[in-house]
Design a protein around this motif. Structure first.
Motif, short mmCIF file in Angstrom:
data_model
loop_
_atom_site.label_atom_id
_atom_site.label_comp_id
_atom_site.label_asym_id
_atom_site.label_seq_id
_atom_site.Cartn_x
_atom_site.Cartn_y
_atom_site.Cartn_z
N SER A 47 5.71 -18.37 -17.92
CA SER A 47 5.36 -17.42 -16.86
C SER A 47 4.21 -17.92 -16.00
N THR A 48 3.26 -18.61 -16.59
CA THR A 48 2.13 -19.17 -15.82
C THR A 48 2.64 -20.26 -14.87
N GLN A 82 5.66 -20.46 -13.61
CA GLN A 82 6.43 -19.80 -12.57
C GLN A 82 5.52 -19.14 -11.53
N ASN A 83 4.44 -18.54 -11.99
CA ASN A 83 3.49 -17.89 -11.09
C ASN A 83 2.67 -18.92 -10.30
N ASN A 84 2.61 -20.12 -10.82
CA ASN A 84 1.84 -21.19 -10.20
C ASN A 84 2.63 -21.87 -9.08
#
Length: 118
Positions: free
Chosen positions: A112-113, A115-117
Motif C-alpha cells: 500500500s505504501t 501504491q500511494n508513493n
C-alpha cells in the motif's frame, strides 16, 4: 493506524521469541538454532521502529522490507526447530501463526505504501 498495529504486534512477538529462546536454551540445551531465532525474531520489531522513524517513504519501505525478510527467516528457524523436535507441534503452531500474521501485515503495508508513493 497500521504503523501502530505493526509496532505493537512486532514488539509482542519479540517478547514471545525471547521467552521461547530462554525455554529452548534452558530446557532443551540448544544454543545455535535458538540464537538465530532470537536474532531474526527480535530484529523484526527493531526494523519496524526504524521504518516508522524513517527519513523518507523510500527509507520506510526499505526498513519494512528488511523486517519482512527477518520475519520470513524467523519462520524458517521455527520450522527447523519443530522438525528437529526442539519445539513441539503446539508450541510451533502458536508462534508460527503470529509470525505468519506479521508477515502478511508487513507485506500489506509495503504494497500500500508503494501504491500511494506512485
Amino acid at each position: 493506524m497500521s504503523e501502530s498495529i505493526i509496532k505493537n504486534k512486532s514488539f509482542l512477538f519479540a517478547i514471545r521469541i525471547v521467552k521461547l529462546y530462554q525455554y529452548i536454551v534452558l530446557e532443551k540445551k540448544e544454543y545455535v538454532l535458538s540464537k538465530q531465532l532470537l536474532r531474526s525474531g527480535t530484529s523484526i520489531g527493531a526494523n519496524v521502529r526504524e521504518a516508522i522513524n524513517g527519513q523518507s517513504k523510500a527509507d520506510f519501505i526499505h526498513k519494512l522490507s528488511i523486517s519482512q525478510k527477518e520475519c520470513d527467516e524467523t519462520l524458517y528457524w521455527l520450522e527447523l526447530l519443530k522438525e528437529t523436535f526442539y519445539i513441539n507441534e503446539v508450541e510451533f503452531l502458536s508462534i508460527h501463526s503470529d509470525a505468519t500474521e506479521l508477515l502478511k501485515i508487513l507485506k500489506s503495508i509495503i504494497i500500500s505504501t508503494k501504491q500511494n508513493n506512485s
